[in-house]
Design an enzyme around this catalytic site. Structure first.
Site, PDB file in Angstrom:
ATOM      1  N   HIS A 147     -12.497  -9.761 -12.291  1.00 26.93           N
ATOM      2  CA  HIS A 147     -12.606  -9.503 -10.843  1.00 26.93           C
ATOM      3  C   HIS A 147     -13.336  -8.187 -10.626  1.00 26.93           C
ATOM      4  CE1 HIS A 147      -8.781  -7.894 -12.323  1.00 26.93           C
ATOM      5  NE2 HIS A 147      -8.976  -6.899 -11.479  1.00 26.93           N
ATOM      6  N   HIS A 186     -13.615  -4.968  -8.025  1.00 26.07           N
ATOM      7  CA  HIS A 186     -12.988  -4.242  -6.916  1.00 26.07           C
ATOM      8  C   HIS A 186     -14.062  -3.763  -5.939  1.00 26.07           C
ATOM      9  CE1 HIS A 186      -8.917  -3.600  -8.706  1.00 26.07           C
ATOM     10  NE2 HIS A 186      -9.595  -3.784  -9.829  1.00 26.07           N
TER      11      HIS A 186
HETATM   12  P1  5GP Z   1      -7.034  -4.569 -12.269  1.00 19.36           P
HETATM   13  O1  5GP Z   1      -6.069  -3.440 -12.531  1.00 19.36           O
HETATM   14  O2  5GP Z   1      -6.730  -5.761 -13.152  1.00 19.36           O
HETATM   15  O3  5GP Z   1      -8.468  -4.179 -12.317  1.00 19.36           O
HETATM   16  O4  5GP Z   1      -6.786  -4.992 -10.766  1.00 19.36           O
HETATM   17  C1  5GP Z   1      -5.857  -5.945 -10.379  1.00 19.36           C
HETATM   18  C2  5GP Z   1      -5.742  -5.858  -8.869  1.00 19.36           C
HETATM   19  O5  5GP Z   1      -5.189  -7.063  -8.396  1.00 19.36           O
HETATM   20  C3  5GP Z   1      -4.837  -4.720  -8.386  1.00 19.36           C
HETATM   21  O6  5GP Z   1      -5.555  -3.903  -7.473  1.00 19.36           O
HETATM   22  C4  5GP Z   1      -3.683  -5.456  -7.717  1.00 19.36           C
HETATM   23  O7  5GP Z   1      -3.178  -4.777  -6.590  1.00 19.36           O
HETATM   24  C5  5GP Z   1      -4.287  -6.798  -7.355  1.00 19.36           C
HETATM   25  N1  5GP Z   1      -3.360  -7.911  -7.340  1.00 19.36           N
HETATM   26  C6  5GP Z   1      -2.457  -8.224  -8.296  1.00 19.36           C
HETATM   27  N2  5GP Z   1      -1.786  -9.356  -7.969  1.00 19.36           N
HETATM   28  C7  5GP Z   1      -2.317  -9.772  -6.783  1.00 19.36           C
HETATM   29  C8  5GP Z   1      -2.026 -10.893  -5.921  1.00 19.36           C
HETATM   30  O8  5GP Z   1      -1.168 -11.723  -6.184  1.00 19.36           O
HETATM   31  N3  5GP Z   1      -2.761 -10.996  -4.780  1.00 19.36           N
HETATM   32  C9  5GP Z   1      -3.736 -10.085  -4.464  1.00 19.36           C
HETATM   33  N4  5GP Z   1      -4.386 -10.284  -3.315  1.00 19.36           N
HETATM   34  N5  5GP Z   1      -4.022  -9.012  -5.230  1.00 19.36           N
HETATM   35  C10 5GP Z   1      -3.322  -8.861  -6.388  1.00 19.36           C
END
Ligand code: 5GP
Ligand code: ZN
Length: 138
Positions: A101, A103
């Site tokens: 993903h 951001h």
């Molecule tokens: P990472 O740390 O993997 O780069 O980012 C994961 C992101 O996904 C975090 O910013 C977290 O808040 C978001 N996130 C985790 N679970 C969910 C979810 O169930 N729904 C949404 N909309 N965001 C999520």
């Protein structure tokens, strides 16, 4: 392909509802459930890739144009002062959801978002060695 136990596969397919702001045949863009700032959104591919290195380059070539399109729209919509486009791969880099993903983080002057790194010293020799190691793998 999708992965059965992956929350972002379920969100991207619509099996789990989300606050979606954009969708096409390859991607869904949703609002982050715990936003770093007002409007923090995530670009999710509908296909499951654990991270950037699992992705084929032809598919990856579709990601940044969408990030640009979203950042233009979000900048206008939210009237933010700046914008971070970032992406984490593997736990050591801060990834917590192991479905690729991107951001999209609107930034506001004086906000408390932390994307910090400390500069380190290096040498000409080290830089040459690192450059050579990378070039050998391409
Ligand atoms: P990472 O740390 O993997 O780069 O980012 C994961 C992101 O996904 C975090 O910013 C977290 O808040 C978001 N996130 C985790 N679970 C969910 C979810 O169930 N729904 C949404 N909309 N965001 C999520
Ligand atoms: Zn997935």
């Amino acid at each position: 392909m999708t992965k059965d136990d992956c929350i972002f596969c379920k969100i991207a397919s619509g099996e789990i509802p989300s606050n979606s702001v954009y969708e096409d045949e390859d991607f869904k863009v949703i609002l982050d459930i715990s936003p770093a700032s007002r409007g923090h959104a995530l670009i999710l591919p509908k296909l499951h890739y654990d991270n950037a290195y699992e992705m084929d380059e032809a598919f990856a070539a579709k990601v940044f144009p969408l990030a640009v399109k979203m950042s233009k729209a979000m900048k206008k919509a939210l009237n933010c002062d700046g914008f971070n486009i970032l992406q984490n791969n593997e736990e050591a880099a801060g990834q917590t959801v192991f479905h690729f993903h991107v951001h999209l983080i609107p930034r506001y002057a004086g906000d408390d978002v932390q994307i910090a790194s400390k500069p380190h010293e290096t040498t000409k020799e080290e830089q040459e060695e690192v450059a050579s190691l990378i070039k050998k793998q391409l």
